[in-house]
Write an enzyme that holds these catalytic residues in place. Structure first.
Site, PDB file in Angstrom:
ATOM      1  N   SER A 154       0.316  -1.009  -0.181  1.00 15.59           N
ATOM      2  CA  SER A 154      -0.200  -0.028  -0.248  1.00 15.59           C
ATOM      3  C   SER A 154       1.250   1.279  -0.002  1.00 15.59           C
ATOM      4  O   SER A 154       1.600   1.363  -1.192  1.00 15.59           O
ATOM      5  CB  SER A 154      -0.584   0.196   0.783  1.00 15.59           C
ATOM      6  OG  SER A 154      -1.644   0.872   1.233  1.00 15.59           O
ATOM      7  N   GLU A 266      -9.629  -4.649  -4.898  1.00 14.73           N
ATOM      8  CA  GLU A 266      -8.671  -4.263  -4.361  1.00 14.73           C
ATOM      9  C   GLU A 266      -9.517  -2.942  -3.088  1.00 14.73           C
ATOM     10  O   GLU A 266      -9.649  -2.713  -2.178  1.00 14.73           O
ATOM     11  CB  GLU A 266      -7.273  -3.284  -5.025  1.00 14.73           C
ATOM     12  CG  GLU A 266      -6.039  -3.738  -5.052  1.00 14.73           C
ATOM     13  CD  GLU A 266      -4.470  -3.503  -4.301  1.00 14.73           C
ATOM     14  OE1 GLU A 266      -5.553  -3.786  -2.926  1.00 14.73           O
ATOM     15  OE2 GLU A 266      -3.503  -4.067  -4.674  1.00 14.73           O
TER      16      GLU A 266
END
Length: 457
Positions: A154, A266
């Site tokens: 991330s 996601e």
């Protein structure tokens, strides 16, 4: 608080005798959240070294993996990630803290070291300082400073990409792994970032004598006034001299073998987060408006996107919006990064595909999380402080074992596995990380509507 706030990190003050390192040090200031524990300690630039048992000073020259965890550059701490499963493969793992939020990424001309100088990117400077520490000290733990793999997920994955293109990180690592880090390939200019910084300074009452005022503020005032989405790397001219996407496309990056990948679903995590934070659920009636709000596009553009992602093709409007966000924000940019990297360095692309992965951070919602953002991390690390427990099934444990092997193989040799082909723009082969056995896939571009987004962009 004080003169070191919003300055490049400084080496630790030397000490005599034995320093007690039996407990984790404070982590960096942040608000309470499901992704991190609240802190107001600015004495937070510490790292943790996990080495295989045995003679650590024996000069074994083990591969080293440095982990930068995620948290949107505003949350998280290094000690949440227990890398014992990776260490058992004969590598040393280093987990690091770095400054977050405004303390790590606020840009304001008043904070520059000289008139017209750069500001911002203090968190990236901290990461480079940690890498320099590894270069200078890891031999004492049995590690090889010439074989360091920089990895992250991330905002940690975006940090890895940032260090790939940062001149200051050249030579500090020999391989790289970026998990779900391709969501922001165009960085703000210094002028834009400093304009936002001026607005923050005014908000906290520091419009005049800005640097001295900001450095005197209680840390709680800074944390309480942060905008969760505002803190990212900027093109400061020193740490970053250009945006990530163009740097990779032109080959102007630190050339090392790379694993780069994303998760199949996601954006479902963020759809769920909005709903759990009190936003209205996504419905057929507000689907197009939700698309427009998510991507910042016109109603006409949102209508075209909704036609490409019709509700009839998905189990719910929330899942449909999750697909839109996944493809536009993560998947298609990841493919662009794969194509750029592969022209210069060995590139290994993956898609994490376990649609039954436990969700460790958010409460259940009215739709499945699937292979959501961050869901692959528990297959590599033992997660210590997540709000929700998660137990991997035997099939998922096999996938986790394979992933640990691939990640440590890259650290050891520069290649993750014989079954994992190098990515090239023609065949676009990547590895689908699906339980129990990963397999090669070639349909990623079609599955994530790459042609549509190429035209829409």
């Amino acid at each position: 608080m004080g003169p070191l706030r919003w300055r490049p990190p400084q080496p630790a003050v030397p000490w005599t005798g034995i320093r007690d390192a039996t407990t984790f040090a404070p982590h960096c200031p942040q608000p309470p959240s499901g992704f991190g524990v609240a802190s107001t300690s600015e004495n937070c630039l510490y790292l943790n070294v996990f080495a295989p048992a045995g003679d650590r000073a024996g000069g074994r020259g083990l591969p080293v993996m440095v982990w930068i965890r995620g948290g949107a550059f505003i949350a998280g701490e290094s000690d949440d990630y227990n890398p014992a499963g990776l260490v058992r493969h004969g590598v040393i793992v280093v987990t690091i803290n770095y400054r977050l939020g405004a303390l790590g990424f606020l840009a304001d001309a008043a904070l520059a070291s000289h008139p017209g100088g750069s500001s911002g990117n203090y968190g990236l400077m901290d990461q480079q300082a940690a890498l320099r520490w590894v270069q200078a000290n890891i031999r004492q733990f049995g590690g090889n400073p010439r074989n360091v793999t920089l990895s992250g997920e991330s905002s940690g994955g975006l940090s890895v990409l940032s260090q790939l293109v940062s001149p200051g990180a050249r030579g500090l690592f020999a391989r790289a792994i970026a998990e779900s880090g391709t969501y922001d390939l165009t960085q703000a200019t210094l002028a834009t970032a400093e304009t936002a910084g001026q607005a923050f300074a005014a908000k906290v009452g520091c419009a005049s004598q800005t640097a001295a005022c900001l450095r005197a503020l209680p840390v709680s005032t800074i944390v309480d006034n942060e905008d969760f989405a505002s803190y990212k790397p900027d093109i400061d001219g020193t740490v970053l001299t250009q945006s990530i996407g163009p740097a990779l496309a032109s080959g102007q990056f630190n050339r090392v073998p790379v694993i780069n990948g994303t998760n199949r679903d996601e954006w479902r995590l963020f759809v769920a987060q909005e709903q759990l934070d009190g936003a209205p659920p996504v419905t057929a009636a507000n689907y197009q408006a939700s698309i427009a709000g998510l991507l910042g596009v016109s109603a006409t553009a949102a209508e075209a996107i909704a036609a490409e992602y019709p509700l009839s093709a998905y189990s719910s409007p929330a899942v449909a919006l999750g697909a839109v966000g996944t493809d536009e924000i993560f998947a298609c940019p990841a493919l662009t990064v794969d194509e750029s990297l592969s022209t210069c360095v060995p590139t290994y692309a993956y898609e994490f595909n376990d649609q039954n992965a436990p969700e460790r951070y958010l409460a259940p919602v009215g739709f499945p999380y699937g292979a959501a953002h961050e869901s692959e991390v528990q297959y590599l690390f033992s997660l210590q402080n997540t709000p929700f427990p998660g137990v991997l099934t035997p099939s998922q444990q096999r996938l986790a074992a394979a992933m640990k092997q691939y990640w440590t193989n890259l650290a050891r040799t520069g290649s993750p596995a014989s079954l994992w082909p190098r990515f090239d723009a023609t065949s676009q082969q990547m590895l689908s990380l699906i339980p129990p056995r990963p397999q090669v896939e070639t349909g990623f571009a079609a599955e994530h509507h790459r042609a549509f987004w190429a035209l829409a962009g």
